[in-house]
Design a protein around this motif. Sequence first.
Motif, PDB file in Angstrom:
ATOM      1  N   TYR A 405      58.214  34.675  41.216  1.00 53.93           N
ATOM      2  CA  TYR A 405      57.173  34.102  41.428  1.00 53.93           C
ATOM      3  C   TYR A 405      56.018  33.813  40.440  1.00 53.93           C
ATOM      4  O   TYR A 405      55.489  33.335  40.195  1.00 53.93           O
ATOM      5  CB  TYR A 405      56.148  34.258  42.564  1.00 53.93           C
ATOM      6  CG  TYR A 405      56.065  34.228  43.799  1.00 53.93           C
ATOM      7  CD1 TYR A 405      57.278  33.107  44.071  1.00 53.93           C
ATOM      8  CD2 TYR A 405      56.782  35.693  44.680  1.00 53.93           C
ATOM      9  CE1 TYR A 405      57.557  32.785  45.632  1.00 53.93           C
ATOM     10  CE2 TYR A 405      57.061  35.645  45.872  1.00 53.93           C
ATOM     11  CZ  TYR A 405      58.311  34.661  46.211  1.00 53.93           C
ATOM     12  OH  TYR A 405      57.940  34.477  47.314  1.00 53.93           O
ATOM     13  N   THR A 406      56.482  34.730  39.013  1.00 53.46           N
ATOM     14  CA  THR A 406      56.677  34.866  37.963  1.00 53.46           C
ATOM     15  C   THR A 406      55.248  35.604  37.447  1.00 53.46           C
ATOM     16  O   THR A 406      54.656  34.729  36.685  1.00 53.46           O
ATOM     17  CB  THR A 406      55.859  32.753  36.586  1.00 53.46           C
ATOM     18  OG1 THR A 406      54.816  32.199  37.965  1.00 53.46           O
ATOM     19  CG2 THR A 406      57.718  31.847  37.051  1.00 53.46           C
ATOM     20  N   LEU A 407      55.108  36.653  38.121  1.00 50.87           N
ATOM     21  CA  LEU A 407      54.472  36.985  38.470  1.00 50.87           C
ATOM     22  C   LEU A 407      54.449  38.766  38.357  1.00 50.87           C
ATOM     23  O   LEU A 407      54.028  40.043  39.076  1.00 50.87           O
ATOM     24  CB  LEU A 407      53.012  37.213  39.658  1.00 50.87           C
ATOM     25  CG  LEU A 407      52.383  35.741  39.536  1.00 50.87           C
ATOM     26  CD1 LEU A 407      51.854  35.804  41.363  1.00 50.87           C
ATOM     27  CD2 LEU A 407      51.375  35.619  38.718  1.00 50.87           C
ATOM     28  N   GLY A 408      55.707  38.724  37.353  1.00 52.94           N
ATOM     29  CA  GLY A 408      56.911  40.250  37.582  1.00 52.94           C
ATOM     30  C   GLY A 408      55.527  41.100  36.850  1.00 52.94           C
ATOM     31  O   GLY A 408      56.011  42.500  37.250  1.00 52.94           O
ATOM     32  N   TRP A 409      54.311  41.069  35.872  1.00 58.65           N
ATOM     33  CA  TRP A 409      53.551  41.760  35.904  1.00 58.65           C
ATOM     34  C   TRP A 409      53.091  42.730  36.723  1.00 58.65           C
ATOM     35  O   TRP A 409      52.111  43.394  36.024  1.00 58.65           O
ATOM     36  CB  TRP A 409      52.817  41.254  34.197  1.00 58.65           C
ATOM     37  CG  TRP A 409      52.159  40.154  35.102  1.00 58.65           C
ATOM     38  CD1 TRP A 409      52.594  38.792  34.641  1.00 58.65           C
ATOM     39  CD2 TRP A 409      50.278  40.186  35.412  1.00 58.65           C
ATOM     40  NE1 TRP A 409      51.590  37.805  35.452  1.00 58.65           N
ATOM     41  CE2 TRP A 409      50.529  38.838  35.355  1.00 58.65           C
ATOM     42  CE3 TRP A 409      50.131  40.435  35.182  1.00 58.65           C
ATOM     43  CZ2 TRP A 409      48.830  38.423  36.279  1.00 58.65           C
ATOM     44  CZ3 TRP A 409      48.382  40.036  35.888  1.00 58.65           C
ATOM     45  CH2 TRP A 409      48.659  39.179  35.971  1.00 58.65           C
ATOM     46  N   VAL A 410      52.367  41.433  37.830  1.00 57.09           N
ATOM     47  CA  VAL A 410      51.194  42.104  38.640  1.00 57.09           C
ATOM     48  C   VAL A 410      51.716  43.821  39.047  1.00 57.09           C
ATOM     49  O   VAL A 410      50.100  44.481  38.946  1.00 57.09           O
ATOM     50  CB  VAL A 410      50.877  40.993  39.497  1.00 57.09           C
ATOM     51  CG1 VAL A 410      50.002  41.359  40.889  1.00 57.09           C
ATOM     52  CG2 VAL A 410      51.037  39.815  39.086  1.00 57.09           C
ATOM     53  N   ILE A 411      52.295  44.133  39.640  1.00 58.59           N
ATOM     54  CA  ILE A 411      52.935  45.363  40.460  1.00 58.59           C
ATOM     55  C   ILE A 411      52.957  46.208  38.960  1.00 58.59           C
ATOM     56  O   ILE A 411      52.373  47.864  39.328  1.00 58.59           O
ATOM     57  CB  ILE A 411      53.742  45.060  41.360  1.00 58.59           C
ATOM     58  CG1 ILE A 411      53.555  44.405  42.380  1.00 58.59           C
ATOM     59  CG2 ILE A 411      54.152  46.827  41.872  1.00 58.59           C
ATOM     60  CD1 ILE A 411      54.432  44.246  43.394  1.00 58.59           C
ATOM     61  N   PRO A 412      53.690  46.410  38.468  1.00 58.20           N
ATOM     62  CA  PRO A 412      53.576  47.229  37.040  1.00 58.20           C
ATOM     63  C   PRO A 412      52.142  47.884  36.143  1.00 58.20           C
ATOM     64  O   PRO A 412      51.818  48.900  36.239  1.00 58.20           O
ATOM     65  CB  PRO A 412      54.539  46.764  36.171  1.00 58.20           C
ATOM     66  CG  PRO A 412      55.684  45.301  36.940  1.00 58.20           C
ATOM     67  CD  PRO A 412      54.816  45.379  38.046  1.00 58.20           C
ATOM     68  N   ALA A 413      51.152  46.524  36.047  1.00 54.75           N
ATOM     69  CA  ALA A 413      50.635  46.606  35.695  1.00 54.75           C
ATOM     70  C   ALA A 413      49.252  47.517  36.558  1.00 54.75           C
ATOM     71  O   ALA A 413      48.514  48.384  35.848  1.00 54.75           O
ATOM     72  CB  ALA A 413      49.108  45.366  35.473  1.00 54.75           C
TER      73      ALA A 413
END
Length: 431
Positions: A405-413
């Motif tokens: 969903y082009t939100l791959g940064w959300v959970i790692p952050a």
Amino acid sequence: MNSRKELFVTSFALFSLFFGAGNLLLPPLLGYNSGEDWVWVTIGFMITAVAIPIIGIFAHAKLQGTMYDFGKKVSPIFSLVYCVIVYIISVAIPSPRTASATHEIAIHPAFGTSPLTTSLIYFILVLVFVLNRSKILNIIGKFLTPMIVIMLLLVIGIGLYSSSFTNIGTFETPIVSGILEGYQTFDAIGAVVVGGVIIISINFKNTASFEIKKQLIRRSGLIAGLGLFIIYAGLISVGAYYGTEINIDNSLSNDMQRANLLSGISLSALGAFGNTVLCILISLACFTTAVGIIAGTADYFKGLFHNSQNAYIITAVIACAFGVGVGQLDFSTIIHIALPVLMFIYPITIILILLNVMPDRLASKTVFRGVVLITFIFSIPDFLGFIIPRENIQGIVDTIPLAQYTLGWVIPAFVTFIGLNFSKLFLKANH
């Protein structure tokens, strides 16, 4: 100026500095394509187009400095590079986009002028406003914003009253679609840019204490946010309810579909007068945003060169000249250029906004550095997905949660934020 009047003038000015070309054109087509799912799409859109930007204004209220203060906990060099990149992006994309939208939708159909003529006159007027820096808040807050709001409410109110819901949604993941469409408003980036404009404008005529100014900025942010919420929800719902009443020709680009839909809604709601209203509305909304962007950019470089007024004037002139040049491109081309840039800078901007509004005990220098670094690393696939074939990075995308969903940064952050804070507590307990 009494406190209540100052609050509403500041709130209106803030609303108007946020509300530009994308803010007006994006929501109706989003609603049109969402149909019966328009409420879910609205929720997603509000996250990136209202909630995050207003939290950004809260962060400005806490810091009461410049955009440089947003990134200085990472490092001075990072903050400097981040500011320069954001201001270059702002001058290169959203500012010229306002001129392009004004030309395509309001000026060319009425007068048949060339893009060069429109951009030249447009940015000369922008420059006049920007050079009269101390008057920006009053002019925009007292006069321009009320006109914008009244016309928008007329279109939304009459549109909803005179239409019936008949459309079926086309989005597989409505909330995510709303979130990503909210990116294109540039409002999170706008928050860190125009928030600084508001603070400097307040300081021109307000010698109150830090806490009083903090309250003024926070309350103004809430009022402006409520206004944005009402207008966005109204435009999305009107787009959804007019689903089968307006033919927008699916063979056209998204941007021309947006323009045709908004024009159709205005004509249906207000009759022949609708075109005039639409032209004025788009011109005012775009103009105030361009003023905010260029004033904010000029403010930053003025501070960078030891509060030099010459630096302010030179930056404003260069930014307006650049706007004239890029303004020759059509709205669709500017959006196409903007998308990969947004996927690169937007996640970092969102993280900086969220960290800056948090209590200092939860957002130490270590937390800032760790979370920003992880956000940068995990947003790279989102950025690459817009400049190289998607299948080339599909293996990476499949291994990162939400990356599809082009939100791959959300959970790692989020995990990094929690992990670093727990580590700090653990180390403190063992000492």
